[in-house]
Design an enzyme around this catalytic site. Sequence first.
Site, PDB file in Angstrom:
ATOM      1  N   GLU A  16       0.837  -1.210   0.000  1.00  0.00           N
ATOM      2  CA  GLU A  16       0.000   0.000   0.000  1.00  0.00           C
ATOM      3  C   GLU A  16       0.869   1.257   0.000  1.00  0.00           C
ATOM      4  O   GLU A  16       1.879   1.322   0.702  1.00  0.00           O
ATOM      5  CB  GLU A  16      -0.888  -0.040   1.245  1.00  0.00           C
ATOM      6  CG  GLU A  16      -2.263   0.526   1.027  1.00  0.00           C
ATOM      7  CD  GLU A  16      -3.143  -0.323   0.123  1.00  0.00           C
ATOM      8  OE1 GLU A  16      -3.130  -0.085  -1.104  1.00  0.00           O
ATOM      9  OE2 GLU A  16      -3.840  -1.210   0.636  1.00  0.00           O
ATOM     10  N   THR A  18       2.675   2.171  -2.341  1.00  0.00           N
ATOM     11  CA  THR A  18       3.933   1.855  -3.018  1.00  0.00           C
ATOM     12  C   THR A  18       3.854   2.167  -4.503  1.00  0.00           C
ATOM     13  O   THR A  18       4.877   2.356  -5.148  1.00  0.00           O
ATOM     14  CB  THR A  18       4.257   0.356  -2.863  1.00  0.00           C
ATOM     15  OG1 THR A  18       3.061  -0.373  -3.184  1.00  0.00           O
ATOM     16  CG2 THR A  18       4.691   0.016  -1.456  1.00  0.00           C
ATOM     17  N   GLY A 105     -15.896   5.715  -2.464  1.00  0.00           N
ATOM     18  CA  GLY A 105     -15.073   6.109  -1.326  1.00  0.00           C
ATOM     19  C   GLY A 105     -14.878   4.994  -0.325  1.00  0.00           C
ATOM     20  O   GLY A 105     -14.574   5.225   0.841  1.00  0.00           O
ATOM     21  N   SER A 106     -15.024   3.753  -0.758  1.00  0.00           N
ATOM     22  CA  SER A 106     -14.978   2.628   0.168  1.00  0.00           C
ATOM     23  C   SER A 106     -13.600   1.998   0.257  1.00  0.00           C
ATOM     24  O   SER A 106     -13.369   1.142   1.089  1.00  0.00           O
ATOM     25  CB  SER A 106     -15.977   1.556  -0.279  1.00  0.00           C
ATOM     26  OG  SER A 106     -15.598   1.085  -1.554  1.00  0.00           O
ATOM     27  N   GLY A 107     -12.705   2.386  -0.623  1.00  0.00           N
ATOM     28  CA  GLY A 107     -11.396   1.743  -0.646  1.00  0.00           C
ATOM     29  C   GLY A 107     -11.395   0.503  -1.523  1.00  0.00           C
ATOM     30  O   GLY A 107     -10.416  -0.217  -1.578  1.00  0.00           O
ATOM     31  N   SER A 111     -13.755   4.193  -8.339  1.00  0.00           N
ATOM     32  CA  SER A 111     -13.340   5.131  -9.391  1.00  0.00           C
ATOM     33  C   SER A 111     -12.681   4.404 -10.553  1.00  0.00           C
ATOM     34  O   SER A 111     -13.023   4.624 -11.709  1.00  0.00           O
ATOM     35  CB  SER A 111     -12.333   6.144  -8.867  1.00  0.00           C
ATOM     36  OG  SER A 111     -12.787   6.751  -7.719  1.00  0.00           O
ATOM     37  N   GLU A 144      -7.908  10.542 -13.324  1.00  0.00           N
ATOM     38  CA  GLU A 144      -7.910  10.793 -11.869  1.00  0.00           C
ATOM     39  C   GLU A 144      -7.100  12.054 -11.559  1.00  0.00           C
ATOM     40  O   GLU A 144      -7.513  12.897 -10.777  1.00  0.00           O
ATOM     41  CB  GLU A 144      -7.223   9.636 -11.118  1.00  0.00           C
ATOM     42  CG  GLU A 144      -7.959   8.353 -11.106  1.00  0.00           C
ATOM     43  CD  GLU A 144      -8.993   8.264  -9.987  1.00  0.00           C
ATOM     44  OE1 GLU A 144      -9.055   9.180  -9.134  1.00  0.00           O
ATOM     45  OE2 GLU A 144      -9.745   7.284  -9.987  1.00  0.00           O
ATOM     46  N   ASP A 156      -4.910   0.737  -8.924  1.00  0.00           N
ATOM     47  CA  ASP A 156      -6.316   0.347  -9.054  1.00  0.00           C
ATOM     48  C   ASP A 156      -6.666  -0.013 -10.494  1.00  0.00           C
ATOM     49  O   ASP A 156      -7.326  -1.009 -10.761  1.00  0.00           O
ATOM     50  CB  ASP A 156      -7.228   1.491  -8.591  1.00  0.00           C
ATOM     51  CG  ASP A 156      -6.827   2.007  -7.215  1.00  0.00           C
ATOM     52  OD1 ASP A 156      -6.193   1.244  -6.474  1.00  0.00           O
ATOM     53  OD2 ASP A 156      -7.145   3.168  -6.911  1.00  0.00           O
ATOM     54  N   TYR A 206      -4.338  11.849   1.311  1.00  0.00           N
ATOM     55  CA  TYR A 206      -3.691  11.112   0.209  1.00  0.00           C
ATOM     56  C   TYR A 206      -2.734  12.000  -0.606  1.00  0.00           C
ATOM     57  O   TYR A 206      -1.563  11.674  -0.785  1.00  0.00           O
ATOM     58  CB  TYR A 206      -4.762  10.490  -0.706  1.00  0.00           C
ATOM     59  CG  TYR A 206      -4.148   9.603  -1.769  1.00  0.00           C
ATOM     60  CD1 TYR A 206      -3.896   8.266  -1.519  1.00  0.00           C
ATOM     61  CD2 TYR A 206      -3.789  10.116  -3.008  1.00  0.00           C
ATOM     62  CE1 TYR A 206      -3.307   7.458  -2.477  1.00  0.00           C
ATOM     63  CE2 TYR A 206      -3.195   9.324  -3.965  1.00  0.00           C
ATOM     64  CZ  TYR A 206      -2.957   7.992  -3.700  1.00  0.00           C
ATOM     65  OH  TYR A 206      -2.364   7.196  -4.652  1.00  0.00           O
TER      66      TYR A 206
HETATM   67  C1  GLA Z   1      -5.489   4.558  -3.731  1.00  0.00           C
HETATM   68  C2  GLA Z   1      -4.866   4.998  -5.040  1.00  0.00           C
HETATM   69  C3  GLA Z   1      -3.813   4.011  -5.516  1.00  0.00           C
HETATM   70  C4  GLA Z   1      -2.823   3.671  -4.412  1.00  0.00           C
HETATM   71  C5  GLA Z   1      -3.545   3.354  -3.099  1.00  0.00           C
HETATM   72  C6  GLA Z   1      -2.595   3.202  -1.935  1.00  0.00           C
HETATM   73  O1  GLA Z   1      -6.228   3.385  -3.910  1.00  0.00           O
HETATM   74  O2  GLA Z   1      -5.858   5.142  -6.026  1.00  0.00           O
HETATM   75  O3  GLA Z   1      -3.159   4.515  -6.656  1.00  0.00           O
HETATM   76  O4  GLA Z   1      -1.897   4.711  -4.235  1.00  0.00           O
HETATM   77  O5  GLA Z   1      -4.494   4.352  -2.759  1.00  0.00           O
HETATM   78  O6  GLA Z   1      -1.825   2.067  -2.096  1.00  0.00           O
END
Ligand code: GLA
Length: 344
Positions: A16, A18, A105-107, A111, A144, A156, A206
């Site tokens: 994460e 990275t 926005g849930s992780g 998007s 993005e 992602d 972020y």
């Molecule tokens: C979000 C971003 C990704 C990545 C992660 C953290 O999901 O969209 O590009 O940086 O956070 O690992």
Amino acid sequence: MTVTAFGPGRVNLIGEHTDYNGGLALPFAIAEGVRVTASAHDADTIVAIAHDAGGERDTFAAAAPPREGADGWRAFVRGIVAELQRDGHTLRPARLEIAGDLAQGSGLSSSAALEVALALALLAHAGETDPDPVALARLCARVENDWVGAQTGLLDQTASLMGRADAALRIDFTTMETTVVPLELGDWRLVTLDSGETHSLATGGYNERRAETTEAVQRLGVATLSAATPAQAAGLPEPLARRTRHVLAENQRVDATVAALRDGDLRRVGQLLDASHASLRDLYDASTDAVERTVERLRAAGAAGARMVGGGFGGHVLALLPPGTEPPEGAHEVSPSAGARLVG
Ligand code: GLA
């Protein structure tokens, strides 16, 4: 001609913060995602209908999507249309129907799922069915960055485009080399649990973390933070030293996880998830009280490991549950599923 494309969300098993640091990650695509249907439209416009946003519409000139009014979900649609054309793709006017089953926005990367599904549907509608996934991931990330205002990396979009059923994808973000890593869980389960706190990548921590790591790179004169040595990291002022230590150790944890999966050692994978979470909390300062409470709930339920996923500062927590443990109420099982594709 009517075409439908599906872009899955993703869960990042480990690795994460990275991706934008030229490091390693190990995500997998999930079964949930966004579906975009493109059909013929007679004017020289694109009309998009967002079924999850109460049927809201956006209509704009296909040849020149305007920046003005490109807010919320509209930024993604206009951005994808504009950037595809900027990369030399010829599009046809289209009516786009958008629907999905991923919370924003849930992780879980709603998007990227939207960007990828839009791009595949628009390209297929114009007769292009086999786009280069790495080029497309870069294009989606540009949307993005330049249209939505989130300085995200390529994690992602690459996971959504290139995911495989029953496997995770080891991605090296310096070379963009990807390796399929079988994710055989047997009776173990991976679940996510919402912390109840939504996050926006365009505001909040972020982009701040991105700015900090960019500063660390400039101070050290390295190509990416992943190319720094531990000694270089130690010479940086705080908080840059801690941020760099996180990135270097997280890269090692990705390869340790690949090795543990190869050995079928899921207990070890759980320990690595815990170590990743501790590092994201203590060195990257990306946790919140709600995320910590969620991690605790999962551990209390017997998780072998649990950690925040995605950008952090809220969103979902991922946990690895051994056989015989019951996930807490509200947890949702996730399984590695096929990547983005045309479905009709
Ligand atoms: C979000 C971003 C990704 C990545 C992660 C953290 O999901 O969209 O590009 O940086 O956070 O690992």
